[in-house]
Design a protein around this motif. Structure first.
Motif, mmCIF file in Angstrom:
data_model
loop_
_atom_site.group_PDB
_atom_site.id
_atom_site.type_symbol
_atom_site.label_atom_id
_atom_site.label_comp_id
_atom_site.label_asym_id
_atom_site.label_seq_id
_atom_site.Cartn_x
_atom_site.Cartn_y
_atom_site.Cartn_z
ATOM 1 N N GLY A 1 0.805 -1.207 0.000
ATOM 2 C CA GLY A 1 0.000 0.000 0.000
ATOM 3 C C GLY A 1 0.842 1.262 0.000
ATOM 4 O O GLY A 1 2.056 1.242 0.229
ATOM 5 N N GLU A 2 0.173 2.403 -0.239
ATOM 6 C CA GLU A 2 0.890 3.666 -0.383
ATOM 7 C C GLU A 2 1.537 4.129 0.917
ATOM 8 O O GLU A 2 2.610 4.741 0.888
ATOM 9 N N LYS A 3 0.926 3.871 2.054
ATOM 10 C CA LYS A 3 1.462 4.383 3.313
ATOM 11 C C LYS A 3 2.836 3.804 3.604
ATOM 12 O O LYS A 3 3.775 4.539 3.971
ATOM 13 N N VAL A 4 3.013 2.518 3.441
ATOM 14 C CA VAL A 4 4.315 1.880 3.657
ATOM 15 C C VAL A 4 5.290 2.289 2.563
ATOM 16 O O VAL A 4 6.469 2.563 2.824
ATOM 17 N N ALA A 5 4.811 2.354 1.321
ATOM 18 C CA ALA A 5 5.698 2.696 0.206
ATOM 19 C C ALA A 5 6.233 4.115 0.348
ATOM 20 O O ALA A 5 7.409 4.373 0.050
ATOM 21 N N ILE A 6 5.405 5.051 0.806
ATOM 22 C CA ILE A 6 5.871 6.426 0.978
ATOM 23 C C ILE A 6 6.908 6.505 2.088
ATOM 24 O O ILE A 6 7.872 7.286 1.996
ATOM 25 N N TYR A 7 6.765 5.705 3.133
ATOM 26 C CA TYR A 7 7.788 5.704 4.179
ATOM 27 C C TYR A 7 9.138 5.265 3.615
ATOM 28 O O TYR A 7 10.170 5.921 3.862
ATOM 29 N N HIS B 1 12.838 19.657 -1.793
ATOM 30 C CA HIS B 1 12.891 18.650 -2.849
ATOM 31 C C HIS B 1 12.082 17.404 -2.483
ATOM 32 O O HIS B 1 11.612 16.689 -3.379
ATOM 33 N N TRP B 2 11.954 17.132 -1.178
ATOM 34 C CA TRP B 2 11.086 16.014 -0.813
ATOM 35 C C TRP B 2 9.633 16.333 -1.151
ATOM 36 O O TRP B 2 8.884 15.452 -1.556
ATOM 37 N N ARG B 3 9.227 17.578 -0.986
ATOM 38 C CA ARG B 3 7.865 17.941 -1.385
ATOM 39 C C ARG B 3 7.661 17.661 -2.875
ATOM 40 O O ARG B 3 6.604 17.166 -3.287
ATOM 41 N N ARG B 4 8.652 17.995 -3.681
ATOM 42 C CA ARG B 4 8.543 17.734 -5.113
ATOM 43 C C ARG B 4 8.500 16.233 -5.390
ATOM 44 O O ARG B 4 7.692 15.753 -6.188
ATOM 45 N N LYS B 5 9.370 15.480 -4.718
ATOM 46 C CA LYS B 5 9.367 14.026 -4.886
ATOM 47 C C LYS B 5 8.053 13.427 -4.408
ATOM 48 O O LYS B 5 7.486 12.521 -5.056
ATOM 49 N N ASN B 6 7.547 13.928 -3.279
ATOM 50 C CA ASN B 6 6.295 13.414 -2.740
ATOM 51 C C ASN B 6 5.129 13.715 -3.679
ATOM 52 O O ASN B 6 4.245 12.872 -3.883
ATOM 53 N N THR C 1 5.334 14.052 -6.910
ATOM 54 C CA THR C 1 5.482 13.157 -8.062
ATOM 55 C C THR C 1 4.993 11.758 -7.741
ATOM 56 O O THR C 1 4.269 11.132 -8.533
ATOM 57 N N LEU C 2 5.371 11.241 -6.573
ATOM 58 C CA LEU C 2 4.935 9.896 -6.187
ATOM 59 C C LEU C 2 3.423 9.849 -5.971
ATOM 60 O O LEU C 2 2.764 8.879 -6.369
ATOM 61 N N ALA C 3 2.873 10.873 -5.324
ATOM 62 C CA ALA C 3 1.431 10.886 -5.072
ATOM 63 C C ALA C 3 0.646 10.888 -6.381
ATOM 64 O O ALA C 3 -0.377 10.205 -6.505
ATOM 65 N N HIS C 4 1.131 11.636 -7.359
ATOM 66 C CA HIS C 4 0.452 11.630 -8.652
ATOM 67 C C HIS C 4 0.658 10.309 -9.371
ATOM 68 O O HIS C 4 -0.265 9.769 -9.992
ATOM 69 N N HIS C 5 1.863 9.774 -9.298
ATOM 70 C CA HIS C 5 2.164 8.506 -9.963
ATOM 71 C C HIS C 5 1.329 7.363 -9.385
ATOM 72 O O HIS C 5 0.921 6.448 -10.118
ATOM 73 N N TRP C 6 1.067 7.433 -8.084
ATOM 74 C CA TRP C 6 0.289 6.378 -7.425
ATOM 75 C C TRP C 6 -1.184 6.759 -7.266
ATOM 76 O O TRP C 6 -1.914 6.100 -6.512
ATOM 77 N N ASP C 7 -1.622 7.826 -7.894
ATOM 78 C CA ASP C 7 -3.030 8.220 -7.900
ATOM 79 C C ASP C 7 -3.591 8.489 -6.507
ATOM 80 O O ASP C 7 -4.721 8.112 -6.196
ATOM 81 N N CYS C 8 -2.785 9.112 -5.661
ATOM 82 C CA CYS C 8 -3.295 9.456 -4.329
ATOM 83 C C CYS C 8 -3.017 10.920 -3.998
ATOM 84 O O CYS C 8 -2.966 11.296 -2.826
ATOM 85 N N ALA C 9 -2.820 11.751 -5.046
ATOM 86 C CA ALA C 9 -2.507 13.161 -4.807
ATOM 87 C C ALA C 9 -3.669 13.884 -4.142
ATOM 88 O O ALA C 9 -3.462 14.770 -3.314
ATOM 89 N N ASP C 10 -4.883 13.534 -4.529
ATOM 90 C CA ASP C 10 -6.065 14.191 -3.952
ATOM 91 C C ASP C 10 -6.771 13.308 -2.941
ATOM 92 O O ASP C 10 -7.962 13.461 -2.681
#
Length: 736
Positions: free
Chosen positions: A149-155, A255-260, A262-271
């Motif tokens: 899931g996204e929560k573990v992957a983002i960590y 830069h982590w905000r930018r990376k985050n 990008t990942l949120a959009h890539h994983w469809d959880c930005a919104d």
């Protein structure tokens, strides 16, 4: 993208490539350098062009595990008005012992060669991520996200990003540390000769006053090794490194905000946003009454706000009392230290041994008190009766962080800003509770601070790594031993998947992992002026930490329920606060703890090559002190005259110190704000892509409305509305 959207609008989802998004890989590719970190992981999850739309129009809540978890969380088993619903409530009441999704097979690899594409997802993660031989490879974050899931992957994405950013900080910090040694021997020959002449080769020229009431006088030449060691940490390079780390911390977060993003959009959880949360099982069980939820309109457990407010105030008071007790314990413990011995050399050696041994004891107490604080914070948070799990976790995070911040940093703050500040002078020594206030060691407070930071930071990291490596194995062994009797009473059969997974230990979440890294972030930013090697030790630790955590999740933990998330949550706010605090602390550290400004002012007013600096910093013992007990004439480190009053140089130095603090923090904060303004939180390419997708989504919905209006006009003639709506709207996945 337009072609993909057009085909999606026609009813056939368009698969798009799912490339790697590692920034270092792109840099190495442009420089045409080989990338030793790259690895090919089979069965990479596919990407799709997606259309963001309202959650109310979703036909299902997500993947099958999420659907099952949602059903189990919402199903009532008793009276709904008493909130008797959900698997969490049944687990809290002991009806069930565990509830967890199953792993997709074993993680052990077959004993014969198998193509990577034929491995199950768990074996794939073990082979290409959790094994120690993968320490120098990129993490397969898409595979981690698909499985956990996204929560573990983002960590793990944040941990890998943080570790990569530690590399330049570690290189610069190591160079700054080595530059002190180089400057001592080669770069500035006049400066080392001055120290050698005035300290190392002074012999009995400078007789120093006793360090304690029962100690004898000693010669300053005896601290020659400590003076050399102290120059490695207290040199002009540390000022540069403090400024560098302030910019590093802010650049890392931006830069982590930018990376985050990008990942949120890539994983469809930005919104992504949580739905209206249900009450916690403990809250539902202990709430004294029921009331209507103004949002959902349903009856649910209710706790009066006034009663809850009194509990929260009591909890805050308990937090403040614990913080004050912690600070008092450290201060009294430090003040109570005495330097034994009657011989000069013995006293100096005993002082160094006492500082190091007390720091080791301090580390043990810190680790033990950390466990006590966490348990206390957990009980206080439960007692405060927070309605939802999010509110409960935020309150718990705040309490534990405050506890641990004071627990870990109170001793370094004491050494940096309080130790040796209220000593007084011979004949008028300052006291606390009848004991003489503790003075800095012969090498100065900065070298003692460096010793403390090294022992506490490295010792904590070693203890945590040993705990994370050994404790899960002990828990798993104990779990299997308890279940051995139960399995033995059943009929012989091959263990089923749920039986194998039940023998694993329960996933403890990510709170402790985040807390460990955030405390480490404080060590490498707040006190970096005293310990430039901190980023190097953090880098070495994190290389191990990533594989330890990966191995736990893949091999030793039960599979957690995949949770969605779009960032690291409240931890980002804590990191930003610590980054800003580090600027202020390092400014005070350079101004008041380091000898950088006294040397600089002396060079400006007296001698550019520091000739006579050591003698200038030593004051003569007052005549009143010599007459009290026939004391030997001696010197002590201070800018005072023969009567004990501060000299004019002291007041000039104080003005320079305050001016340096104001200039340092204003300049650094100005450039930090400039960096935050120049570096957008969302990359330009991503922002353009999001705008394009929203535009195409609006077009798709507009075409959908046109089709619906056409259907309505047709249905007025033959009444075939349901058939036409199913045929035209179904491919979009919307429920209209």
């Amino acid at each position: 993208a337009s072609k993909g959207w057009e085909e999606t609008r026609k009813g056939s989802p368009q698969v798009q490539p799912n490339p790697d998004a590692d920034g270092s890989a792109e840099i190495l590719r442009r420089l045409r350098l080989p990338n030793l970190l790259q690895q090919h992981v089979p069965n990479k999850p596919l990407g799709f062009y997606t259309c963001a739309f309202r959650r109310s129009k979703l036909s299902n809540p997500g993947s099958l595990p999420l659907q099952v978890a949602e059903i189990l969380a919402r199903t009532a088993y008793g009276k709904r008005k008493h909130a008797e619903m959900g698997i969490a409530r049944l687990l809290a009441e002991g009806v069930y012992t565990a509830a967890f999704p199953l792993h997709e097979g074993p993680f052990e690899l077959p004993g014969y060669p198998v193509p990577g594409a034929d491995l199950n997802p768990r074996q794939l993660l073990y082979s290409y991520w959790a094994r120690w031989r993968c320490w120098h490879k990129y993490q397969p974050l898409d595979h981690v996200r698909e499985y956990f899931g996204e929560k573990v992957a983002i960590y793990f994405a944040w941990l890998g990003f943080y570790t990569a950013w530690l590399l330049p900080a570690a290189i610069v910090g190591t160079l700054v540390f080595l530059s002190g040694q180089v400057m001592w021997h080669f770069s500035q020959p006049r400066l080392p000769s001055t120290f050698r002449k005035e300290i190392c080769a002074s012999g009995g020229t400078f007789v120093m006053c006793p360090l304690c009431a029962t100690c004898a006088t000693w010669n300053i030449s005896e601290i020659c090794p400590m003076a050399k060691l102290g120059y490695l940490f207290d040199n002009p390079g540390t000022v540069f490194f403090s400024i560098f780390m302030s910019f590093w911390a802010m650049a890392f977060l931006e830069h982590w905000r930018r990376k985050n993003a990008t990942l949120a959009h890539h994983w469809d959880c930005a919104d992504f946003q949580e739905e209206e949360e249900r009450p916690r099982p403990e809250f539902a069980a202990m709430a004294p009454q029921m009331a209507q939820n103004p949002v959902t309109g349903l009856k649910e457990p209710y706790f009066p706000p006034r009663a809850r407010l009194s509990r929260m105030v009591t909890g805050c008071v308990c937090v403040c009392v614990c913080v004050c007790v912690c600070v008092c314990v450290w201060v009294l413990g430090k003040e109570g230290q005495a330097v034994p011995g009657n011989q000069p050399v013995t006293a100096l050696q005993a002082g160094n041994i006492a500082n190091i041994s007390s720091t080791f004891l301090n580390l043990v107490l810190i680790l033990l008190m950390g466990k006590v604080y966490t348990s206390l914070a957990e009980q206080l948070t439960k007692w405060e009766m927070h309605r939802t799990q999010t509110l409960h976790e935020d309150a718990f995070t705040f309490k534990v962080f405050i506890f641990q911040f004071v627990n870990f940093y109170s001793s370094p703050f004491y050494v940096a800003f309080f130790k040796g500040r209220f000593v007084g002078y011979p004949g008028q020594y300052g006291t606390l509770l009848g004991m003489r206030n503790e003075d800095c060691g012969p090498g100065g407070c900065l070298i003692e601070l460096a010793q403390q930071l090294f022992i506490i930071m490295v010792g904590k990291q070693l203890a945590n790594n040993v705990e994370e490596f050994v404790l899960p194995k002990i828990k798993a062994w104990w779990q299997k031993r308890q279940l051995a009797g139960l399995w033995g009473t059943q009929m012989g059969h091959d263990p089923r998947r749920w039986e194998d997974d039940y023998e694993l230990i329960e996933c403890e979440g990510l709170f402790e992992e985040y807390l460990e890294m955030v405390l480490q972030f404080g060590f490498i930013t707040i006190f970096v002026a005293a310990f430039p090697l901190a980023p190097l030790f953090a880098l070495l630790n994190n290389w191990v930490e990533i594989r330890l955590d990966a191995h736990k999740f893949v091999c030793e933990y039960r599979r957690p329920v995949a949770e969605r998330a779009q960032g690291i949550g409240v931890w980002l706010l804590i990191l930003e606060t610590m980054a800003h605090l580090s600027v202020i602390v390092n400014a005070f550290l350079i101004a008041f703890t380091s000898d950088f400004l006294p040397r600089l002012l002396y060079q400006y007013e007296h001698h550019s090559h520091l000739q006579g600096y050591v003698n200038f910093t030593l004051a003569q013992a007052p005549h009143t002190y010599l007459a009290q007990g026939n004391h030997t004439p001696c010197r002590y480190k201070a800018f005072r005259d023969e009567t004990g009053n501060f000299t004019l140089f002291y007041w000039k130095l104080l003005a320079v110190r305050l001016g340096f603090i104001l200039a340092f923090e204003h300049v650094v904060f100005f450039f930090l704000r400039l960096i935050a303004w120049l570096v957008p939180d969302v990359p330009a390419e991503l922002a353009l892509q999001v705008k394009r997708e929203r535009y195409l989504a609006k077009q798709a919905l507009a075409d959908n409305q046109d089709a619906l209006f056409s259907v309505r006009s047709l249905c007025c003639q033959d009444g075939a509305l349901p058939l036409y709506v199913l045929a035209l709207v179904g491919p979009f996945g919307h429920r209209l």
